[in-house]
Design a protein around this motif. Sequence first.
Motif, mmCIF file in Angstrom:
data_model
loop_
_atom_site.group_PDB
_atom_site.id
_atom_site.type_symbol
_atom_site.label_atom_id
_atom_site.label_comp_id
_atom_site.label_asym_id
_atom_site.label_seq_id
_atom_site.Cartn_x
_atom_site.Cartn_y
_atom_site.Cartn_z
ATOM 1 N N PRO A 1 0.804 -1.217 0.000
ATOM 2 C CA PRO A 1 0.000 0.000 0.000
ATOM 3 C C PRO A 1 0.839 1.269 0.000
ATOM 4 O O PRO A 1 1.960 1.297 0.502
ATOM 5 C CB PRO A 1 -0.787 -0.122 1.304
ATOM 6 C CG PRO A 1 0.112 -0.897 2.207
ATOM 7 C CD PRO A 1 0.806 -1.892 1.316
ATOM 8 N N THR A 2 0.269 2.308 -0.568
ATOM 9 C CA THR A 2 0.856 3.647 -0.448
ATOM 10 C C THR A 2 -0.159 4.624 0.143
ATOM 11 O O THR A 2 0.231 5.656 0.682
ATOM 12 C CB THR A 2 1.316 4.176 -1.823
ATOM 13 O OG1 THR A 2 0.192 4.210 -2.717
ATOM 14 C CG2 THR A 2 2.402 3.278 -2.406
ATOM 15 N N ALA A 3 -1.450 4.327 0.056
ATOM 16 C CA ALA A 3 -2.502 5.245 0.491
ATOM 17 C C ALA A 3 -3.053 4.831 1.850
ATOM 18 O O ALA A 3 -3.328 3.651 2.093
ATOM 19 C CB ALA A 3 -3.634 5.275 -0.532
ATOM 20 N N VAL A 4 -3.205 5.800 2.737
ATOM 21 C CA VAL A 4 -3.844 5.574 4.029
ATOM 22 C C VAL A 4 -5.346 5.577 3.790
ATOM 23 O O VAL A 4 -6.004 6.627 3.811
ATOM 24 C CB VAL A 4 -3.440 6.649 5.052
ATOM 25 C CG1 VAL A 4 -4.115 6.396 6.388
ATOM 26 C CG2 VAL A 4 -1.924 6.677 5.217
ATOM 27 N N ALA A 5 -5.896 4.407 3.526
ATOM 28 C CA ALA A 5 -7.308 4.280 3.174
ATOM 29 C C ALA A 5 -7.779 2.886 3.541
ATOM 30 O O ALA A 5 -6.972 1.974 3.735
ATOM 31 C CB ALA A 5 -7.502 4.525 1.675
ATOM 32 N N ARG B 1 -7.369 -4.731 -2.101
ATOM 33 C CA ARG B 1 -5.943 -4.914 -1.825
ATOM 34 C C ARG B 1 -5.089 -3.709 -2.218
ATOM 35 O O ARG B 1 -3.872 -3.751 -2.066
ATOM 36 C CB ARG B 1 -5.435 -6.174 -2.527
ATOM 37 C CG ARG B 1 -5.866 -7.477 -1.856
ATOM 38 C CD ARG B 1 -5.271 -8.692 -2.573
ATOM 39 N NE ARG B 1 -5.421 -9.902 -1.792
ATOM 40 C CZ ARG B 1 -6.494 -10.704 -1.813
ATOM 41 N NH1 ARG B 1 -7.522 -10.380 -2.598
ATOM 42 N NH2 ARG B 1 -6.539 -11.797 -1.075
ATOM 43 N N THR B 2 -5.699 -2.657 -2.702
ATOM 44 C CA THR B 2 -4.919 -1.449 -2.982
ATOM 45 C C THR B 2 -4.871 -0.523 -1.774
ATOM 46 O O THR B 2 -4.154 0.479 -1.801
ATOM 47 C CB THR B 2 -5.499 -0.675 -4.181
ATOM 48 O OG1 THR B 2 -6.759 -0.093 -3.822
ATOM 49 C CG2 THR B 2 -5.681 -1.583 -5.380
ATOM 50 N N CYS B 3 -5.623 -0.841 -0.716
ATOM 51 C CA CYS B 3 -5.708 0.011 0.474
ATOM 52 C C CYS B 3 -4.764 -0.460 1.563
ATOM 53 O O CYS B 3 -4.416 -1.651 1.646
ATOM 54 C CB CYS B 3 -7.139 -0.003 1.030
ATOM 55 S SG CYS B 3 -8.377 0.690 -0.068
ATOM 56 N N ALA B 4 -4.377 0.454 2.438
ATOM 57 C CA ALA B 4 -3.556 0.079 3.589
ATOM 58 C C ALA B 4 -4.322 -0.841 4.526
ATOM 59 O O ALA B 4 -3.741 -1.753 5.136
ATOM 60 C CB ALA B 4 -3.095 1.329 4.338
ATOM 61 N N VAL B 5 -5.624 -0.613 4.675
ATOM 62 C CA VAL B 5 -6.474 -1.442 5.536
ATOM 63 C C VAL B 5 -7.563 -2.068 4.680
ATOM 64 O O VAL B 5 -8.351 -1.367 4.051
ATOM 65 C CB VAL B 5 -7.090 -0.619 6.681
ATOM 66 C CG1 VAL B 5 -8.096 -1.461 7.464
ATOM 67 C CG2 VAL B 5 -5.998 -0.108 7.614
ATOM 68 N N PRO C 1 -15.180 7.701 4.588
ATOM 69 C CA PRO C 1 -15.847 6.863 3.584
ATOM 70 C C PRO C 1 -14.921 5.793 3.030
ATOM 71 O O PRO C 1 -13.705 5.967 2.941
ATOM 72 C CB PRO C 1 -16.249 7.872 2.496
ATOM 73 C CG PRO C 1 -16.325 9.185 3.199
ATOM 74 C CD PRO C 1 -15.260 9.135 4.250
ATOM 75 N N GLU C 2 -15.532 4.697 2.641
ATOM 76 C CA GLU C 2 -14.782 3.588 2.042
ATOM 77 C C GLU C 2 -14.107 4.029 0.752
ATOM 78 O O GLU C 2 -14.670 4.783 -0.049
ATOM 79 C CB GLU C 2 -15.741 2.434 1.750
ATOM 80 C CG GLU C 2 -15.107 1.285 0.990
ATOM 81 C CD GLU C 2 -16.130 0.328 0.404
ATOM 82 O OE1 GLU C 2 -15.715 -0.609 -0.302
ATOM 83 O OE2 GLU C 2 -17.339 0.533 0.648
ATOM 84 N N ASN D 1 -5.499 10.097 -1.466
ATOM 85 C CA ASN D 1 -5.453 10.008 -0.006
ATOM 86 C C ASN D 1 -4.055 10.331 0.517
ATOM 87 O O ASN D 1 -3.071 10.313 -0.227
ATOM 88 C CB ASN D 1 -5.827 8.596 0.451
ATOM 89 C CG ASN D 1 -7.307 8.309 0.306
ATOM 90 O OD1 ASN D 1 -7.803 8.145 -0.795
ATOM 91 N ND2 ASN D 1 -8.009 8.255 1.416
ATOM 92 N N ALA D 2 -3.991 10.619 1.808
ATOM 93 C CA ALA D 2 -2.688 10.767 2.456
ATOM 94 C C ALA D 2 -1.863 9.504 2.216
ATOM 95 O O ALA D 2 -2.407 8.405 2.091
ATOM 96 C CB ALA D 2 -2.872 11.006 3.955
ATOM 97 N N LYS D 3 -0.560 9.673 2.166
ATOM 98 C CA LYS D 3 0.330 8.564 1.827
ATOM 99 C C LYS D 3 1.045 8.028 3.072
ATOM 100 O O LYS D 3 1.345 8.769 4.011
ATOM 101 C CB LYS D 3 1.377 9.014 0.809
ATOM 102 C CG LYS D 3 0.793 9.482 -0.534
ATOM 103 C CD LYS D 3 0.159 8.335 -1.286
ATOM 104 C CE LYS D 3 -0.306 8.769 -2.672
ATOM 105 N NZ LYS D 3 -0.921 7.660 -3.425
ATOM 106 N N VAL D 4 1.329 6.747 3.034
ATOM 107 C CA VAL D 4 2.216 6.142 4.023
ATOM 108 C C VAL D 4 3.596 6.781 3.852
ATOM 109 O O VAL D 4 4.021 7.061 2.719
ATOM 110 C CB VAL D 4 2.300 4.616 3.788
ATOM 111 C CG1 VAL D 4 3.325 3.978 4.722
ATOM 112 C CG2 VAL D 4 0.931 3.972 3.970
ATOM 113 N N PRO D 5 4.334 7.053 4.933
ATOM 114 C CA PRO D 5 5.690 7.591 4.777
ATOM 115 C C PRO D 5 6.520 6.763 3.808
ATOM 116 O O PRO D 5 6.457 5.530 3.816
ATOM 117 C CB PRO D 5 6.255 7.520 6.198
ATOM 118 C CG PRO D 5 5.058 7.669 7.077
ATOM 119 C CD PRO D 5 3.959 6.930 6.359
ATOM 120 N N THR D 6 7.284 7.430 2.997
ATOM 121 C CA THR D 6 8.062 6.734 1.968
ATOM 122 C C THR D 6 9.525 6.555 2.336
ATOM 123 O O THR D 6 10.267 5.911 1.591
ATOM 124 C CB THR D 6 7.975 7.487 0.638
ATOM 125 O OG1 THR D 6 8.438 8.831 0.826
ATOM 126 C CG2 THR D 6 6.543 7.520 0.126
#
Length: 453
Positions: A324-328, A334-338, A383-384, A394-399
């Motif tokens: 994942p890269t997006a905090v969603a 499977r494209t979401c962090a959660v 929202p989902e 969306n906000a991104k996971v730290p890179t």
Amino acid sequence: MTVRNSRYLSLDQLRARIAEGEIDTVVVAFTDMQGRLQGKRLHAAYFLDVVIEHGTEGCNYLLSVDVDMNTVDGYAMSSWETGYGDMEFELDMDTIRVLTHLPATVMIQCDLVWLDHSPVVQSPRTILQAQVERAAESGYVALAGTELEFIVFDTTYEQAWSSGYRDLVPANQYNVDYSVLGTSRVEPLLRDIRNTMYAAGMNVEGAKGECNFGQHEIGFLFDDVVATADNHAVYKTAAKEIAAQHGKALTFMAKYNEREGSSCHIHLSLRGEDGELVFWEDGRRTPVYDQFIAGILATMRDFTLLYAPNINSYKRFADGSFAPTAVAWGLDNRTCAVRLVGHGESARLENRVPGGDANPYLALAAMLAGGLYGIEHQLELEPEQTGNAYTSGNAKVPTTMREAREAFHGSTIARKVLGDEVVDHYTNLADVEMKAFDAAVTDWELRRGFERL
């Protein structure tokens, strides 16, 4: 004591096996900052005669070294100035397990306490137990499962070291995701790991191939969060030991090469003290479940350092990579962090941020701490995310580790729910790693600069 299942030994059973000559070695081990088992091999008679009553100790530098076991500056709990004293290994007799891949050997996992028996709060197992206690105060029990991927190579660890870990031959030469033929190629190793882990008390699901060359996963059933972390730590060590016995090497690095990285997807759910459902009611998610998810998302960036604890961890976060890269969050997305999966008794969330190099105690503690924060503050779930989260905005996971370090060190939530001692300790771990990496001359630099610059 409560034996976790019939494949673990009680202390009386261990005494009997030692008396009968079936066991002659007792490994006492704890999990360090890097997620590795550290400890001692004790002669069984000494264990019975001395250690059960009087305990055993180890130097407190074991929680304040780098990955090469070098003593480094910056840790409050251990330094030259404080004399590098001892910690006591407090045996958890619920964890006596037979290691069938080693002759006549059992392992017992430990907590770490100071010589006055106060807890070493920086210990990963203690950090997780503190969050388990927070959950219990609200009437919750946490259950978890970890899905851990690794890459197998047809070479020994010694040969891999001598070659600088370059040009290693993977056990499969093409993508073997779900391939029965692909797993058959390394089934002697996979079978040995599965059966050894079952004998060691773990509830094994099965094995499957993954996308990278030589990449595989062995799955285990969910359990209490501490038991899951204990099993995870034993499994990582034992898998490497068994691979070595087969003349092979395997790695849990988050990103070994430019192809797919190795993940550690973590599934987590809450139950009530009597096993009642917390996340599901009347055919739908409960408000508590939504608040828990919201808390994990709200703390995702602050806690990424505990999900991705190494420089290499951040190479895994790439668009279109299944990392994942997006905090969603999304339903079976499977494209979401959660990712939310299951319903009823199986309703749970999957955190897809951790890689194969994650320390399971720290990652589970972070998830539990964030989720409980969401419940305590009744956070509203955003929202989902439907469709492709990589392009969602969306906000991104730290890179980078530096970005994650700053978020963790400056997090008021982290300091509130984990404590200053824990935050400062693991911030220093990041500082040590970044300093070492910044000083290194990489082969990337040599290839680009030796002749052409």
